[in-house]
Design a protein around this motif. Structure first.
Motif, PDB file in Angstrom:
ATOM      1  N   GLU A 116     -18.562 -36.372  -2.232  1.00 49.37           N
ATOM      2  CA  GLU A 116     -18.424 -36.647  -0.794  1.00 49.37           C
ATOM      3  C   GLU A 116     -18.959 -38.034  -0.446  1.00 49.37           C
ATOM      4  O   GLU A 116     -18.389 -38.739   0.393  1.00 49.37           O
ATOM      5  N   ALA A 117     -20.079 -38.416  -1.091  1.00 50.67           N
ATOM      6  CA  ALA A 117     -20.641 -39.744  -0.844  1.00 50.67           C
ATOM      7  C   ALA A 117     -19.677 -40.845  -1.266  1.00 50.67           C
ATOM      8  O   ALA A 117     -19.708 -41.959  -0.736  1.00 50.67           O
ATOM      9  N   GLU A 118     -18.806 -40.516  -2.224  1.00 47.30           N
ATOM     10  CA  GLU A 118     -17.773 -41.463  -2.670  1.00 47.30           C
ATOM     11  C   GLU A 118     -16.476 -41.294  -1.885  1.00 47.30           C
ATOM     12  O   GLU A 118     -15.450 -41.871  -2.257  1.00 47.30           O
ATOM     13  N   ASN A 119     -16.530 -40.471  -0.813  1.00 45.81           N
ATOM     14  CA  ASN A 119     -15.350 -40.179   0.015  1.00 45.81           C
ATOM     15  C   ASN A 119     -14.221 -39.539  -0.783  1.00 45.81           C
ATOM     16  O   ASN A 119     -13.039 -39.709  -0.455  1.00 45.81           O
ATOM     17  N   GLN A 120     -14.601 -38.798  -1.818  1.00 50.94           N
ATOM     18  CA  GLN A 120     -13.620 -38.061  -2.611  1.00 50.94           C
ATOM     19  C   GLN A 120     -13.739 -36.574  -2.233  1.00 50.94           C
ATOM     20  O   GLN A 120     -14.170 -35.738  -3.023  1.00 50.94           O
ATOM     21  N   ASN A 121     -13.349 -36.266  -0.998  1.00 50.83           N
ATOM     22  CA  ASN A 121     -13.537 -34.909  -0.491  1.00 50.83           C
ATOM     23  C   ASN A 121     -12.681 -33.877  -1.212  1.00 50.83           C
ATOM     24  O   ASN A 121     -13.077 -32.707  -1.337  1.00 50.83           O
ATOM     25  N   ASP A 122     -11.499 -34.290  -1.667  1.00 49.87           N
ATOM     26  CA  ASP A 122     -10.658 -33.360  -2.441  1.00 49.87           C
ATOM     27  C   ASP A 122     -11.373 -32.924  -3.710  1.00 49.87           C
ATOM     28  O   ASP A 122     -11.391 -31.728  -4.052  1.00 49.87           O
ATOM     29  N   GLU A 123     -11.972 -33.901  -4.415  1.00 46.01           N
ATOM     30  CA  GLU A 123     -12.709 -33.579  -5.641  1.00 46.01           C
ATOM     31  C   GLU A 123     -13.945 -32.745  -5.321  1.00 46.01           C
ATOM     32  O   GLU A 123     -14.304 -31.832  -6.073  1.00 46.01           O
ATOM     33  N   ALA A 124     -14.598 -33.073  -4.210  1.00 44.99           N
ATOM     34  CA  ALA A 124     -15.787 -32.327  -3.810  1.00 44.99           C
ATOM     35  C   ALA A 124     -15.447 -30.860  -3.591  1.00 44.99           C
ATOM     36  O   ALA A 124     -16.157 -29.962  -4.067  1.00 44.99           O
ATOM     37  N   LEU A 125     -14.354 -30.597  -2.870  1.00 48.25           N
ATOM     38  CA  LEU A 125     -13.954 -29.217  -2.601  1.00 48.25           C
ATOM     39  C   LEU A 125     -13.583 -28.492  -3.890  1.00 48.25           C
ATOM     40  O   LEU A 125     -13.940 -27.320  -4.083  1.00 48.25           O
ATOM     41  N   LYS A 126     -12.915 -29.206  -4.782  1.00 53.14           N
ATOM     42  CA  LYS A 126     -12.532 -28.615  -6.071  1.00 53.14           C
ATOM     43  C   LYS A 126     -13.780 -28.192  -6.852  1.00 53.14           C
ATOM     44  O   LYS A 126     -13.837 -27.074  -7.403  1.00 53.14           O
ATOM     45  N   VAL A 127     -14.781 -29.063  -6.891  1.00 55.41           N
ATOM     46  CA  VAL A 127     -16.027 -28.757  -7.612  1.00 55.41           C
ATOM     47  C   VAL A 127     -16.728 -27.554  -6.981  1.00 55.41           C
ATOM     48  O   VAL A 127     -17.204 -26.655  -7.679  1.00 55.41           O
ATOM     49  N   LEU A 128     -16.785 -27.526  -5.643  1.00 53.27           N
ATOM     50  CA  LEU A 128     -17.456 -26.418  -4.964  1.00 53.27           C
ATOM     51  C   LEU A 128     -16.717 -25.098  -5.204  1.00 53.27           C
ATOM     52  O   LEU A 128     -17.350 -24.044  -5.360  1.00 53.27           O
ATOM     53  N   GLN A 129     -15.404 -25.161  -5.263  1.00 52.03           N
ATOM     54  CA  GLN A 129     -14.624 -23.956  -5.562  1.00 52.03           C
ATOM     55  C   GLN A 129     -14.893 -23.480  -6.982  1.00 52.03           C
ATOM     56  O   GLN A 129     -14.997 -22.265  -7.239  1.00 52.03           O
ATOM     57  N   GLU A 130     -15.050 -24.435  -7.907  1.00 55.19           N
ATOM     58  CA  GLU A 130     -15.410 -24.065  -9.286  1.00 55.19           C
ATOM     59  C   GLU A 130     -16.803 -23.437  -9.320  1.00 55.19           C
ATOM     60  O   GLU A 130     -17.047 -22.490 -10.071  1.00 55.19           O
ATOM     61  N   GLY A 131     -17.701 -23.972  -8.486  1.00 48.28           N
ATOM     62  CA  GLY A 131     -19.040 -23.402  -8.400  1.00 48.28           C
ATOM     63  C   GLY A 131     -19.013 -21.991  -7.848  1.00 48.28           C
ATOM     64  O   GLY A 131     -19.739 -21.109  -8.329  1.00 48.28           O
TER      65      GLY A 131
END
Length: 312
Positions: free
Chosen positions: A212-227
């Motif tokens: 999110e700090a890198e403004n990569q919200n798509d990747e952030a959501l993907k990681v959280l879903q994996e979590g």
């Protein structure tokens, strides 16, 4: 023979020999400390204490008896008593690195990291980068990180060889990079940890933050879903995923995640506020009134809920 049997894992045989030796040589206190050490491992604390209490301060084995007693009290989580024993031992034998190490480890276990750091540093200054199979450099880095002294922490954590870097140390390094706003290194380190140990649930919130700090919200959501696939009972992870979904303007997904989090912890006010804010934004007035009204009887209610209720 007792020592060799103990080192080979034949604890019961070793114990039996020490019991015989203590009876034959009642003045040999070293035998008592060795036997007491075995009894501590067997959780026979009362028997161990009886043996240790027979060792007087003028005995050559007194310092060792203090060490065994400290270990005993630590296993019982009587940390202050354990600390007193080790401080006394260090006072009597100030040059014994093993005592300094034991005390540092006790403070580390107690999360009194500020006390552990000087002791670990003294061990390093004495030329010991590892002691009793423990990486002292790693310990200092983790201690500094937990003290919030991230610049000092990263200097030590980066020195840990990749082959000796445990998942805990890699997590601390990634977390430290994130606190220093070095988000690219945080992503790299935490992603490596995820690849090597996907069950390490603590990494996901911070890896999500780094993206999110890198403004990569798509990747952030993907990681959280994996979590969430690994740790589905973590209401805070559902909340974080919901916030990220809102940044991507996916209100339906955010609502779904907030409902999941609220099911896990209906008393969580932060989840309630986020859900209430969403209802206000969507002008679902009655849904918000029903939601907020159920929280007004709590002892502490966030003012935002009153505001949202008034708006509705």
């Amino acid at each position: 023979l007792a020592e060799v049997l103990y080192s080979l894992g034949f604890i019961k045989l070793s114990k039996r020999i020490y019991e015989i030796l203590v009876n034959i040589y009642p003045d040999e206190d070293d035998l008592r400390t060795n036997l007491a050490d075995i009894l501590v491992g067997e959780d026979k604390t009362d028997e161990a204490l009886l043996l240790l209490n027979e060792i007087k301060p003028d005995s050559s084995a007194y310092v060792q008896s203090l060490m065994v007693a400290a270990d005993l009290y630590q296993t019982q989580e009587l940390f202050e008593v354990s600390e007193q024993k080790l401080l006394k031992a260090l006072e009597l034998a100030p040059d014994e690195t093993v005592i300094r190490f034991a005390l540092a480890e006790l403070y580390f276990t107690m999360r009194e990291f500020a006390k552990s750091i000087p002791l670990y540093m003294q061990i390093i200054e004495a030329g010991n980068l590892t002691f009793s199979a423990v990486n002292i450099v790693e310990r200092v880095g983790v201690a500094y990180a937990n003290e919030g002294r991230f610049e000092q922490a990263v200097g030590y954590l980066e020195q840990v060889h990749s082959g000796e870097m445990t998942p805990d140390v890699k997590f601390e390094l990634g977390f430290t990079y994130l606190q220093l706003k070095d988000t690219k290194k945080a992503i790299e380190t935490l992603s490596e940890l995820q690849e090597s140990d996907s069950q390490y649930t603590s990494l996901y919130p911070y890896l999500g933050q780094a993206y999110e700090a890198e403004n990569q919200n798509d990747e952030a959501l993907k990681v959280l879903q994996e979590g969430l696939a690994v740790d589905e009972y973590n209401e805070k992870l559902w909340l974080q995923a919901a916030k990220t979904a809102l940044k991507l303007d996916d209100e339906d997904l955010a609502k779904q995640y907030l409902d999941k989090g609220r099911q896990l912890d209906p008393e969580d006010l932060e989840i309630a506020i986020q859900l209430s804010n969403l209802f206000v934004k969507q002008e679902k007035w009655q849904d918000n009134i029903d939601l907020v009204s159920s929280y007004l009887d709590q002892e502490k209610v966030d003012p935002q809920l009153y505001w949202n209720l008034a708006v509705s």
